[in-house]
Design an enzyme around this catalytic site. Structure first.
Site, PDB file in Angstrom:
ATOM      1  N   HIS A 302       0.985  -1.199   0.162  1.00  0.00           N
ATOM      2  CA  HIS A 302       0.108   0.035  -0.039  1.00  0.00           C
ATOM      3  C   HIS A 302       0.785   1.445  -0.048  1.00  0.00           C
ATOM      4  O   HIS A 302       0.643   2.124  -0.831  1.00  0.00           O
ATOM      5  CB  HIS A 302      -0.851  -0.112   1.325  1.00  0.00           C
ATOM      6  CG  HIS A 302      -1.826   1.213   1.310  1.00  0.00           C
ATOM      7  ND1 HIS A 302      -2.743   1.260   0.139  1.00  0.00           N
ATOM      8  CD2 HIS A 302      -2.222   2.147   2.067  1.00  0.00           C
ATOM      9  CE1 HIS A 302      -3.564   2.244   0.535  1.00  0.00           C
ATOM     10  NE2 HIS A 302      -3.101   2.728   1.576  1.00  0.00           N
ATOM     11  N   PHE A 398      -9.114   4.296   4.970  1.00  0.00           N
ATOM     12  CA  PHE A 398      -9.607   4.946   6.154  1.00  0.00           C
ATOM     13  C   PHE A 398     -10.897   3.989   6.695  1.00  0.00           C
ATOM     14  O   PHE A 398     -11.627   3.537   5.924  1.00  0.00           O
ATOM     15  CB  PHE A 398     -10.189   6.231   5.734  1.00  0.00           C
ATOM     16  CG  PHE A 398      -8.958   7.508   5.610  1.00  0.00           C
ATOM     17  CD1 PHE A 398      -7.654   7.182   6.118  1.00  0.00           C
ATOM     18  CD2 PHE A 398      -9.267   8.252   5.321  1.00  0.00           C
ATOM     19  CE1 PHE A 398      -6.712   8.093   5.952  1.00  0.00           C
ATOM     20  CE2 PHE A 398      -8.218   9.518   5.203  1.00  0.00           C
ATOM     21  CZ  PHE A 398      -6.667   9.049   5.530  1.00  0.00           C
TER      22      PHE A 398
END
Length: 412
Positions: A302, A398
């Site tokens: 990521h 998130f």
């Protein structure tokens, strides 16, 4: 019996290329797609750089009427999906459209349209906003537009899991084909958030790098990292059941063999300090693929260039792979593309697939002084020609969303 799922088409538009060929050439050349913001006047913003798609003419690609009725994120999705569809060689009239689906995610959707129409409503009255405001801005509309454009009539779903949306979309598409619900799915992600409200919003929460140094801004795993660089674009792949692909003599890039998904259940923006969510997510993908950690050669991390993400993702990798982590190649292609948010998983799945096909490990460019808490081989500077049989692609979003796909070199 679970069915095998292969990748038969690729489509991409990103800050380093407006098609797959350009993207992959520029990955190999270690091209930096970050530059000064041109999509709006950023002179009064703290953040003045981003990773924009360059030289994109929506009218040329889609026609004037169609382009006007599509938010930029939908434009990207359609262009990428068309390329993937053409690349696959599928004849829409020779397949069962009811078993041909679309799963394309986005983190935010039509943010540019929302910004423009709110300003118009406040200044001119809300009776003057565009009648296309809602269908242009809703997050699911990229998937819907692609289905309309290609003519697919199977599942049509939008996954919204922030920065994990693209990878979740591919993982869910993989499962639907593997378990017999569909034969073909166009899947990936799209995003276009380089707008005043997008840059402003991420800036005030201190998520973006504010150095405005093009060559030292997206620096994953570097001890001087200070936030991500906003990117935009779309990556879409064609997933297809193996026997279906073989019957039409399709070219096969690679095979998707596993999918892992977890939730940190910890904090709205921060990952768990112990990396448990990311670790379990990768472990789940490997278990789903019936693979041992020692079989993995490469991880497209990521790797956002944020202080927490990079060290926690690195810890998760070390904790799962243990001694084998010393042999792993790990890189963040966000060092070149910036962070495409919900589009990142789609474009990174393409890079991971081509890494396997071509035997080339993408680099992490711009990072130099590696954080002592980041202890892996991050393939700094230039990529490497090395055989890759199994690779993982990670996306963390998130809300604690974690997604991992496992991709393997195709063998009969």
């Amino acid at each position: 019996m679970k069915r095998r799922v292969v990748i038969t088409g690729l489509g991409a538009i990103s800050p380093i290329g407006n098609n797959v060929k350009e993207n992959w050439q520029n990955i190999k050349k270690a091209v930096n797609g970050i530059g000064e913001i041109t999509l709006f006047d950023a002179s009064n913003f703290d953040v003045k750089i981003a990773a924009e798609v360059k030289g994109f003419d929506p009218i040329e690609q889609l026609g004037k009427k169609e382009a006007k009725r599509l938010d930029r994120f939908s434009q990207f999705a359609i262009v990428a999906a068309r390329e993937a569809f053409v690349d696959s060689g599928i004849n829409i009239d020779e397949v069962d459209r009811d078993r041909f689906g679309v799963i394309i995610g986005s983190g935010i959707g039509g943010l540019g349209t929302i910004q423009r129409e709110v300003i118009k409503g406040e200044s001119k009255g809300y009776g003057r906003i565009s009648p296309f405001f809602v269908p242009m801005s809703i997050t699911n509309i990229a998937a819907g537009n692609v289905a309309i454009d290609i003519g697919t009539k199977g599942v049509c779903v939008c996954i919204v899991t922030a920065c994990a949306a693209g990878t979740n979309s591919i993982g869910e598409a993989f499962r639907k084909i593997r378990d017999g619900y569909q034969d073909i799915i166009l899947s990936g992600g799209a995003e276009a958030s380089i707008t005043k409200i997008g840059i402003g919003g991420f800036s005030v929460m201190r998520a973006l790098n504010m150095s405005n140094d093009i060559n030292r801004s997206s620096i994953p795993f570097d001890k001087n990292r200070g936030g991500f660089v906003m990117g935009e674009g779309s990556g879409v792949i064609v997933l297809e059941e193996l026997e279906h692909a073989k019957k039409r003599n399709a070219k096969i890039y690679a095979e998707i063999v596993g999918y892992g998904v977890t939730c940190d259940a910890n904090h709205i923006t921060a990952p768990r300090e112990d990396g448990e969510g990311a670790r379990k997510c990768m472990a789940n993908a490997l278990a789903d693929a019936n693979l041992k950690p020692s079989s993995v050669d490469y991880i497209n991390a990521h790797g956002t260039s944020t202080p927490l993400n990079d060290k926690i993702e690195s810890k998760a990798i070390v904790d799962l792979f243990k001694e084998h982590s010393k042999k792993l190649k790990v890189s963040s292609t966000k060092s070149m593309t910036g962070h495409l948010l919900g589009g990142s998983g789609g474009i990174e799945a393409i890079y991971t697939t081509l890494a396997i096909k071509d035997g080339f490990v993408p680099p992490t460019i711009s990072s130099k002084d590696i954080d002592q808490e980041c202890t892996l081989d991050y393939v700094l500077g230039q990529g490497r020609n090395e055989e890759i049989n199994v690779a993982l692609s990670n996306s963390l979003g998130f809300g604690g969303h974690n997604a991992t796909i496992a991709i393997k070199k195709y063998k009969e």
